[in-house]
Design an enzyme around this catalytic site. Sequence first.
Site, PDB file in Angstrom:
ATOM      1  N   LYS A  98      45.779   8.070  40.816  1.00  0.00           N
ATOM      2  CA  LYS A  98      45.324   8.172  42.212  1.00  0.00           C
ATOM      3  C   LYS A  98      46.165   7.316  43.139  1.00  0.00           C
ATOM      4  O   LYS A  98      45.654   6.527  43.932  1.00  0.00           O
ATOM      5  CB  LYS A  98      43.848   7.803  42.339  1.00  0.00           C
ATOM      6  CG  LYS A  98      42.939   8.796  41.605  1.00  0.00           C
ATOM      7  CD  LYS A  98      41.485   8.630  41.995  1.00  0.00           C
ATOM      8  CE  LYS A  98      40.589   9.559  41.220  1.00  0.00           C
ATOM      9  NZ  LYS A  98      40.570   9.315  39.771  1.00  0.00           N
TER      10      LYS A  98
HETATM   11  O1  LIG Z   1      40.787  12.417  39.862  1.00  0.00           O
HETATM   12  C1  LIG Z   1      39.848  12.349  39.064  1.00  0.00           C
HETATM   13  O2  LIG Z   1      40.031  12.605  37.878  1.00  0.00           O
HETATM   14  C2  LIG Z   1      38.503  12.103  39.581  1.00  0.00           C
HETATM   15  C3  LIG Z   1      38.242  12.569  40.850  1.00  0.00           C
HETATM   16  C4  LIG Z   1      36.915  12.600  41.325  1.00  0.00           C
HETATM   17  O3  LIG Z   1      36.636  13.116  42.393  1.00  0.00           O
HETATM   18  N1  LIG Z   1      35.932  12.099  40.538  1.00  0.00           N
HETATM   19  C5  LIG Z   1      36.185  11.575  39.293  1.00  0.00           C
HETATM   20  O4  LIG Z   1      35.217  11.193  38.604  1.00  0.00           O
HETATM   21  N2  LIG Z   1      37.470  11.514  38.830  1.00  0.00           N
HETATM   22  C6  LIG Z   1      37.782  10.879  37.526  1.00  0.00           C
HETATM   23  O5  LIG Z   1      37.223  11.679  36.493  1.00  0.00           O
HETATM   24  C7  LIG Z   1      36.694  10.848  35.471  1.00  0.00           C
HETATM   25  C8  LIG Z   1      35.192  11.136  35.359  1.00  0.00           C
HETATM   26  O6  LIG Z   1      34.680  10.593  34.193  1.00  0.00           O
HETATM   27  P1  LIG Z   1      33.273  11.056  33.582  1.00  0.00           P
HETATM   28  O7  LIG Z   1      32.290  10.960  34.704  1.00  0.00           O
HETATM   29  O8  LIG Z   1      33.048  10.072  32.494  1.00  0.00           O
HETATM   30  O9  LIG Z   1      33.450  12.470  33.073  1.00  0.00           O
HETATM   31  C9  LIG Z   1      37.037   9.428  35.844  1.00  0.00           C
HETATM   32  O10 LIG Z   1      38.282   9.105  35.234  1.00  0.00           O
HETATM   33  C10 LIG Z   1      37.213   9.474  37.350  1.00  0.00           C
HETATM   34  O11 LIG Z   1      38.133   8.519  37.816  1.00  0.00           O
END
Ligand SMILES: O=C(O)c1cc(=O)[nH]c(=O)n1[C@@H]1O[C@H](COP(=O)(O)O)[C@@H](O)[C@H]1O
Length: 279
Positions: A98
């Site tokens: 990011k």
């Molecule tokens: O860019 C991302 O991957 C991301 C964008 C977003 O809007 N929301 C988001 O949760 N993420 C990433 O996606 C992952 C979500 O993790 P879980 O909620 O464990 O599935 C994390 O690494 C967050 O940093």
Amino acid sequence: MSPEPFGARLRHAMDTRGPLCVGIDPHASLLTAWGLNDDVAGLERFTRTVVEALADRVAVLKPQSAFFERFGSRGIAVLEKAVQEARAAGALVLMDAKRGDIGSTMGAYAATYLEKDSPLFSDAVTVSPYLGFGSLRPALDAAVLSGAGVFVLALTSNPEGAEVQRATAADGRSLAQLMLDHMAAENEGMTPLGSVGAVVGATLGDAGANLAINGPLLAPGIGAQGATPADLPGVFGSSVGNVVPSVSRGVLSQGPDVAGLREAAERLTDEIRAAVAGS
Ligand SMILES: O=C(O)c1cc(=O)[nH]c(=O)n1[C@@H]1O[C@H](COP(=O)(O)O)[C@@H](O)[C@H]1O
């Protein structure tokens, strides 16, 4: 000869392996749940297990850089190795960093993740456009040269995102739509899919935006953040075929058993395919 563009490589991986992206997020709590110490050795073991379990079968692995950076240079060394091993096993690696900065500094981030001879070279990287879409130009240009991709935050899965992303730009569009329209312009004419993706949370209910960017749509939020594969058609509408659902804890919590990780990924892939096919 110019390299095969990321969008084409991703489309092929989605069609053959299924569209799932698994996030490698070594939370301290997950290391503990796996019976590992919250140290570099635990990080290394955790990461190696996920790569061995999934890199030969899922389309995309998405290491979240922060969980490696917290261990300093030794954590970055684990990340480097994971990127190289995952790519060697056939997964596309999306580095979740990011990054977002003014253009000249963005050039250094582009050199880090998107130039072929960098130790952290990845198939794609996540970036933030909220310093202005044009600030991303060095990353967009570097990605074209190396056949890599760039995933640009548009409508994030966290509730706090709306105060910025839904704000109205001078011409009446939401800021998110403005960014999505920039992405569509980057991807114009690319087949089968452009290499500039948008990040749009699966948690949104209804995206309320035009997502027809001719590029992949990374959709985090399934599992720990409450969304399910069945939510995808409602959020993404006619663009659902370009969605790459991304799940971290929902899969990682099934480790350290390799079979458990594989079963979780397979079950999610089946559920996603069914949701997309039924839409
Ligand atoms: O860019 C991302 O991957 C991301 C964008 C977003 O809007 N929301 C988001 O949760 N993420 C990433 O996606 C992952 C979500 O993790 P879980 O909620 O464990 O599935 C994390 O690494 C967050 O940093």
